[in-house]
Design a protein around this motif. Structure first.
Motif, short mmCIF file in Angstrom:
data_model
loop_
_atom_site.label_atom_id
_atom_site.label_comp_id
_atom_site.label_asym_id
_atom_site.label_seq_id
_atom_site.Cartn_x
_atom_site.Cartn_y
_atom_site.Cartn_z
N ALA A 67 0.84 -1.20 0.00
CA ALA A 67 0.00 0.00 0.00
C ALA A 67 0.87 1.26 0.00
N TYR A 68 1.92 1.28 0.82
CA TYR A 68 2.82 2.42 0.84
C TYR A 68 3.49 2.62 -0.53
N ALA A 69 3.85 1.54 -1.19
CA ALA A 69 4.52 1.64 -2.49
C ALA A 69 3.63 2.33 -3.52
N ARG A 70 2.33 2.20 -3.36
CA ARG A 70 1.40 2.81 -4.33
C ARG A 70 1.37 4.32 -4.23
N ILE A 71 1.72 4.87 -3.07
CA ILE A 71 1.58 6.32 -2.88
C ILE A 71 2.92 7.01 -2.62
N TRP A 72 4.02 6.24 -2.57
CA TRP A 72 5.34 6.80 -2.23
C TRP A 72 5.81 7.78 -3.30
N LYS A 73 6.37 8.91 -2.88
CA LYS A 73 6.89 9.92 -3.79
C LYS A 73 8.40 9.74 -3.98
N ASP A 74 8.94 10.36 -5.02
CA ASP A 74 10.39 10.33 -5.23
C ASP A 74 11.12 10.91 -4.02
N GLU A 75 10.51 11.93 -3.37
CA GLU A 75 11.12 12.59 -2.22
C GLU A 75 10.93 11.80 -0.93
N GLY A 76 10.03 10.80 -0.95
CA GLY A 76 9.79 10.01 0.24
C GLY A 76 8.31 9.87 0.54
N SER A 77 8.01 9.55 1.79
CA SER A 77 6.64 9.38 2.23
C SER A 77 5.86 10.68 2.06
N PRO A 78 4.65 10.64 1.50
CA PRO A 78 3.85 11.87 1.37
C PRO A 78 3.64 12.58 2.70
N LEU A 79 3.39 11.84 3.76
CA LEU A 79 3.17 12.48 5.06
C LEU A 79 4.41 13.23 5.51
N LEU A 80 5.59 12.64 5.33
CA LEU A 80 6.82 13.31 5.71
C LEU A 80 7.07 14.52 4.82
N VAL A 81 6.87 14.37 3.52
CA VAL A 81 7.09 15.48 2.58
C VAL A 81 6.21 16.67 2.95
N CYS A 277 -1.68 11.25 3.40
CA CYS A 277 -0.88 10.15 3.93
C CYS A 277 -1.47 8.84 3.40
N LEU A 278 -1.02 7.72 3.94
CA LEU A 278 -1.51 6.43 3.49
C LEU A 278 -3.02 6.33 3.59
N GLU A 279 -3.59 6.80 4.70
CA GLU A 279 -5.02 6.66 4.94
C GLU A 279 -5.86 7.49 3.99
N THR A 280 -5.33 8.58 3.48
CA THR A 280 -6.10 9.40 2.54
C THR A 280 -5.79 9.02 1.09
N LEU A 281 -4.53 8.86 0.76
CA LEU A 281 -4.13 8.64 -0.63
C LEU A 281 -4.36 7.21 -1.11
N GLU A 282 -4.21 6.24 -0.24
CA GLU A 282 -4.40 4.85 -0.65
C GLU A 282 -5.78 4.33 -0.25
N GLU A 283 -6.12 4.49 1.02
CA GLU A 283 -7.39 3.95 1.49
C GLU A 283 -8.58 4.72 0.91
N ILE A 284 -8.56 6.04 1.03
CA ILE A 284 -9.70 6.83 0.58
C ILE A 284 -9.68 7.05 -0.93
N ALA A 285 -8.58 7.58 -1.46
CA ALA A 285 -8.54 7.94 -2.88
C ALA A 285 -8.54 6.73 -3.80
N MET A 286 -8.02 5.58 -3.35
CA MET A 286 -7.92 4.40 -4.21
C MET A 286 -8.90 3.30 -3.80
N GLU A 287 -8.73 2.75 -2.61
CA GLU A 287 -9.55 1.61 -2.19
C GLU A 287 -11.04 1.93 -2.20
N ASN A 288 -11.39 3.05 -1.58
CA ASN A 288 -12.82 3.37 -1.47
C ASN A 288 -13.42 3.81 -2.79
N ARG A 289 -12.59 4.31 -3.70
CA ARG A 289 -13.08 4.57 -5.06
C ARG A 289 -13.63 3.26 -5.67
#
Length: 328
Positions: A67-81, A277-289
């Motif tokens: 799940a993290y791999a699906r939303i990871w940025k070149d700069e790192g974790s979206p939440l950290l960025v 973060c993971l909960e918004t970008l992967e769970e909400i934006a992808m899974e729940n779509r």
């Protein structure tokens, strides 16, 4: 961020945390720290140790890593960025007399590193600012626990203040409303707006955690600012884990019910998250779509978090200055 030499006060800007990489090894290390926190999982320690180490940490890290791999940025974790960008923008907004240091409750940069950065800059007065609009013992209290635990190793500790909630702050509510209004100006208005918050076991709320009440008040204030009728929006909770009852209604259940009732177009925002973060970008934006579309819906749109938007930084700065009153 540039070091200050005449620091009057410091701000420790805390978010939840993230693994160092989307590898199963780093995700496992992160999950071990996160899930072992007794504020997060309220269960007898021996029993939970057996469950965590015997089952969860042998199964979940690989799945979460994907799940993290699906939303990871070149700069790192979206939440950290986003958190680093928020700290930088807040520093620029507040000026040199106040030092801002980012930190993560779990993972890096650690709370210990953030406190060291502030104290190295000469800050003897520190505002602990968790980026959780709604208070919960699982988040805000846990962050303060970690600060106290770190300072417990020091002989001389700084003065501390804790900004423990801002769920109904007018600047925060207005920033959310402006974000949604701007999105709808480009994409149109939906049949239903869903306001989704991270979930919590129901027994935590039954024990007195104010989180669900504060979430509902945020939703009501936001709906009033947007001038929405009651049938225009829905309040829900995401990220259920385990078999025990969690706060309801669940976001995924709401989406299925809306699609089954003939609702074709939904937009969803997450007012409890300060950054994507993971909960918004992967769970909400992808899974729940997929949940909504497979149930018969046609158009599903995720409205991004406030992140480092100008309105959000201004709201955070106003909150910080209010709590720093008398120190400056």
């Amino acid at each position: 961020m540039t070091e200050t030499t005449d620091c009057k006060a410091g701000i420790l800007l805390i978010n939840l945390g993230t693994p160092d990489s989307p590898s199963p090894r780093d995700v496992k290390r992160y999950l071990r720290e996160f899930l072992w926190d007794p504020r997060v999982v309220e269960m007898p320690r021996l029993l939970w140790w057996l469950i965590l180490n015997g089952f969860i940490l042998n199964i979940r890290p690989r799945r979460s890593a994907q799940a993290y791999a699906r939303i990871w940025k070149d700069e790192g974790s979206p939440l950290l960025v986003h958190t680093l960008a928020q700290a930088k923008a807040l520093q620029q907004h507040l000026g040199g007399e106040i030092k801002v240091a980012p930190a993560m409750r779990y993972g890096n940069p650690s709370i210990n590193a953030g406190l060291e950065e502030l104290q190295s800059a000469g800050c003897q007065r520190i505002l602990v600012f968790p980026l959780y609009p709604q208070y919960s013992a699982t988040t805000t209290a846990s962050a303060f626990d970690a600060v106290v635990k770190t300072l417990n190793q020091q002989r001389v500790i700084p003065e501390l203040r804790l900004l423990n909630q801002y769920y109904d702050d007018p600047g925060y509510i207005q920033a959310l409303a402006d974000r949604i209004t701007a999105y709808q100006a480009q994409h149109g208005k939906p049949d239903k707006l869903i306001l989704s918050y991270h979930g919590l076991p129901q027994r935590y709320a039954d024990a007195g955690d104010p989180y669900p009440g504060q979430c509902r008040k945020t939703s009501s204030a936001l709906a009033a600012t947007l001038k929405l009728d009651n049938n225009d929006w829905v309040h829900s909770y995401q990220s259920r884990m385990g078999r025990e009852p969690w706060l309801a209604p669940a976001t995924s259940d709401v989406l299925r019910e809306l699609a089954a009732s003939g609702c074709k177009h939904v937009q969803i925002a997450c007012p409890g998250f300060s950054a994507d973060c993971l909960e918004t970008l992967e769970e909400i934006a992808m899974e729940n779509r997929e949940v909504f579309l497979q149930a018969g819906g046609e158009t599903y749109e995720y409205i991004p978090c406030l992140n480092e938007s100008e309105a959000h930084i201004k709201a955070l700065a106003n909150l910080a200055e209010r709590y720093l009153g008398g120190w400056l």
